[in-house]
Design a protein around this motif. Structure first.
Motif, mmCIF file in Angstrom:
data_model
loop_
_atom_site.group_PDB
_atom_site.id
_atom_site.type_symbol
_atom_site.label_atom_id
_atom_site.label_comp_id
_atom_site.label_asym_id
_atom_site.label_seq_id
_atom_site.Cartn_x
_atom_site.Cartn_y
_atom_site.Cartn_z
ATOM 1 N N GLN A 1 -0.083 -10.671 -18.280
ATOM 2 C CA GLN A 1 0.972 -9.899 -18.952
ATOM 3 C C GLN A 1 2.319 -10.125 -18.286
ATOM 4 N N ALA A 2 2.335 -10.182 -16.946
ATOM 5 C CA ALA A 2 3.601 -10.403 -16.243
ATOM 6 C C ALA A 2 4.157 -11.793 -16.526
ATOM 7 N N SER A 3 3.284 -12.769 -16.720
ATOM 8 C CA SER A 3 3.731 -14.133 -17.010
ATOM 9 C C SER A 3 4.420 -14.234 -18.359
ATOM 10 N N GLU A 4 4.141 -13.298 -19.244
ATOM 11 C CA GLU A 4 4.806 -13.280 -20.545
ATOM 12 C C GLU A 4 6.198 -12.668 -20.453
ATOM 13 N N ILE A 5 6.460 -11.964 -19.338
ATOM 14 C CA ILE A 5 7.748 -11.290 -19.156
ATOM 15 C C ILE A 5 8.756 -12.202 -18.452
ATOM 16 N N PHE A 6 8.283 -12.953 -17.439
ATOM 17 C CA PHE A 6 9.160 -13.781 -16.604
ATOM 18 C C PHE A 6 8.808 -15.257 -16.747
ATOM 19 N N THR A 7 9.846 -16.088 -16.615
ATOM 20 C CA THR A 7 9.626 -17.542 -16.588
ATOM 21 C C THR A 7 9.457 -18.052 -15.160
ATOM 22 N N VAL A 8 9.834 -17.250 -14.154
ATOM 23 C CA VAL A 8 9.645 -17.648 -12.760
ATOM 24 C C VAL A 8 8.163 -17.532 -12.423
ATOM 25 N N PRO A 9 7.706 -18.156 -11.320
ATOM 26 C CA PRO A 9 6.288 -18.082 -10.969
ATOM 27 C C PRO A 9 5.805 -16.638 -10.804
ATOM 28 N N VAL A 10 4.660 -16.356 -11.377
ATOM 29 C CA VAL A 10 4.002 -15.062 -11.246
ATOM 30 C C VAL A 10 2.647 -15.302 -10.611
ATOM 31 N N ARG A 11 2.340 -14.556 -9.556
ATOM 32 C CA ARG A 11 1.075 -14.790 -8.873
ATOM 33 C C ARG A 11 0.545 -13.508 -8.284
ATOM 34 N N SER A 12 -0.713 -13.542 -7.873
ATOM 35 C CA SER A 12 -1.371 -12.405 -7.235
ATOM 36 C C SER A 12 -1.784 -12.813 -5.824
ATOM 37 N N LEU A 13 -1.713 -11.857 -4.896
ATOM 38 C CA LEU A 13 -2.147 -12.105 -3.518
ATOM 39 C C LEU A 13 -3.538 -11.551 -3.284
ATOM 40 N N GLN A 14 -4.150 -10.990 -4.304
ATOM 41 C CA GLN A 14 -5.484 -10.394 -4.143
ATOM 42 C C GLN A 14 -6.562 -11.468 -4.147
ATOM 43 N N GLN B 1 0.823 -1.206 0.000
ATOM 44 C CA GLN B 1 0.000 0.000 0.000
ATOM 45 C C GLN B 1 0.859 1.258 0.000
ATOM 46 N N ARG B 2 2.045 1.163 0.576
ATOM 47 C CA ARG B 2 2.935 2.322 0.628
ATOM 48 C C ARG B 2 3.963 2.316 -0.499
ATOM 49 N N PHE B 3 4.454 1.116 -0.850
ATOM 50 C CA PHE B 3 5.570 1.041 -1.786
ATOM 51 C C PHE B 3 5.190 0.525 -3.167
ATOM 52 N N GLY B 4 3.957 0.040 -3.349
ATOM 53 C CA GLY B 4 3.516 -0.381 -4.660
ATOM 54 C C GLY B 4 3.016 -1.810 -4.682
ATOM 55 N N PRO B 5 2.074 -2.136 -5.585
ATOM 56 C CA PRO B 5 1.431 -3.451 -5.603
ATOM 57 C C PRO B 5 2.208 -4.542 -6.324
ATOM 58 N N PHE B 6 3.297 -4.189 -7.015
ATOM 59 C CA PHE B 6 4.159 -5.169 -7.658
ATOM 60 C C PHE B 6 5.338 -5.479 -6.729
ATOM 61 N N ALA B 7 5.867 -6.685 -6.814
ATOM 62 C CA ALA B 7 7.041 -7.027 -6.007
ATOM 63 C C ALA B 7 7.810 -8.160 -6.654
ATOM 64 N N ILE B 8 9.134 -8.093 -6.534
ATOM 65 C CA ILE B 8 9.971 -9.240 -6.887
ATOM 66 C C ILE B 8 10.474 -9.834 -5.581
ATOM 67 N N GLU B 9 10.478 -11.156 -5.527
ATOM 68 C CA GLU B 9 10.788 -11.890 -4.297
ATOM 69 C C GLU B 9 12.124 -12.621 -4.443
ATOM 70 N N PHE B 10 12.996 -12.470 -3.449
ATOM 71 C CA PHE B 10 14.280 -13.154 -3.416
ATOM 72 C C PHE B 10 14.368 -13.974 -2.133
ATOM 73 N N LYS C 1 12.961 -15.341 -7.145
ATOM 74 C CA LYS C 1 12.208 -16.531 -6.745
ATOM 75 C C LYS C 1 10.797 -16.514 -7.324
ATOM 76 N N SER C 2 10.135 -15.372 -7.255
ATOM 77 C CA SER C 2 8.794 -15.238 -7.823
ATOM 78 C C SER C 2 8.471 -13.766 -7.994
ATOM 79 N N VAL C 3 7.390 -13.511 -8.715
ATOM 80 C CA VAL C 3 6.929 -12.143 -8.978
ATOM 81 C C VAL C 3 5.479 -12.040 -8.518
ATOM 82 N N ILE C 4 5.185 -10.991 -7.753
ATOM 83 C CA ILE C 4 3.830 -10.779 -7.251
ATOM 84 C C ILE C 4 3.273 -9.520 -7.912
ATOM 85 N N VAL C 5 2.066 -9.629 -8.475
ATOM 86 C CA VAL C 5 1.470 -8.516 -9.211
ATOM 87 C C VAL C 5 -0.020 -8.447 -8.896
#
Length: 327
Positions: free
Chosen positions: A314-327, A81-90, A303-307
């Motif tokens: 659209q994000a799944s077309e950019i990365f081969t790592v898992p892409v998921r939503s927490l919504q 909510q403060r830093f943005g709804p997208f995230a890359i996870e390591f 490790k994964s991408v959260i959007v």
């Protein structure tokens, strides 16, 4: 879920920006990460050290860094909510291979009573130590220039001296010392014996100053606001096997990064202290990028991408790592 990972969230919400505009910007940043890597953004951090005369000594540090926050996945939506709804996870191992280190949050001085200036003094003395390394390296450079002739067989006059001068903030010389080059070389050799090179120590001190940050969020008037973020950073100046981990942006990369958010990247920053090194520059001109770790690209270390849910396809077309939503 008890597992905790490190997240870099983006894009930070902007006033007047619609959700659609924010998602479009987030996807552009993801595309940039997949193509170019991680961008180290410059920031000027100011410190004030109280002095005995009741005034304060002002110091400024140009930090180039990318930030990650240690979180459990259920904590990520609130963080976003403060830093943005997208995230890359390591995971921790991958991030540590990239040289990430926890930020040291330093309390600023709260008043003239008590010992609250301890933190500011620690930071100020690191500035002094870095200045000392700068001066020693400068002297080493001078001696090396003389050494190409005078110290390798070519005679020089016994009366030859190097004039070392100290100037005040106005540029007036307040102290001058004439030192024979041979004597200066002997002193530097003594200080260098079984020691790291001066320029390496200077680089380490500069990296340390990029890991120090005020504990309080003074912009939002939140006591210990930054301290509670559990932040780690990758900073400029890291080397692996003698090669820099981060590099300046190429002209093409600079344009791609700047086009994502002109207000942020074209903003002029200024270093005012010390006056002898004062300068202004655009943020984009000092940015750096980390594109690889050895033979592995940055995208391979994620490790994964959260959007947001609407951006998963659209994000799944950019990365081969898992892409998921927490919504």
């Amino acid at each position: 879920m008890n597992d905790r990972f490190f997240y870099h969230s983006f894009p930070r919400p902007r006033k007047g920006e619609t959700p659609e505009e924010q998602i479009a910007k987030g996807l552009r940043i993801l595309t940039l990460i997949a193509k170019t890597g991680l961008v180290l953004a410059p920031e000027v951090v100011a410190w004030k050290q109280p002095t005995r005369d009741g005034r304060s000594r002002e110091l400024e540090q140009l930090q180039k860094r990318i930030c990650f926050t240690e979180l459990s996945e259920p904590d990520l939506p609130e963080h976003g909510q403060r830093f943005g709804p997208f995230a890359i996870e390591f995971d921790l191992v991958s991030l540590r291979h990239l040289g990430a280190i926890p930020v040291s949050y330093i309390p600023q001085t709260v008043d003239t009573a008590g010992a609250s200036a301890v933190g500011a003094t620690l930071v100020a003395e690191l500035f002094d130590a870095r200045y000392t390394m700068d001066q020693l390296q400068g002297l080493r450079d001078i001696v090396t220039q003389f050494g190409t002739g005078a110290f390798q067989g070519d005679p020089i006059s016994p009366e030859c001296t190097i004039n070392l001068q100290n100037s005040d903030s106005s540029g007036t010389v307040v102290q001058s010392n004439a030192v024979p080059p041979a004597a200066l070389k002997h002193v530097l050799d003594y200080l260098s014996f079984q020691n790291a090179p001066f320029d390496l120590m200077r680089g380490v001190l500069n990296a340390m100053l990029s890991l120090f940050y005020p504990a309080d969020d003074q912009i939002n008037d939140t006591m210990l606001g930054y301290y509670r973020q559990r932040e780690w950073r990758i900073v400029s100046g890291i080397q692996i096997d003698g090669m820099p981990l981060s590099l300046p942006l190429t002209p093409e990369e600079s344009k791609e990064v700047g086009d994502i958010d002109h207000d942020f990247w074209d903003r002029a920053l200024s270093i005012r202290v010390p006056a002898s090194h004062a300068r202004s520059f655009r943020r984009i001109d000092e940015a750096e990028t980390i594109s690889r770790l050895g033979k592995r690209g940055i995208a391979d270390l994620i490790k994964s991408v959260i959007v947001p849910r609407s951006a998963v396809n659209q994000a799944s077309e950019i990365f081969t790592v898992p892409v998921r939503s927490l919504q």
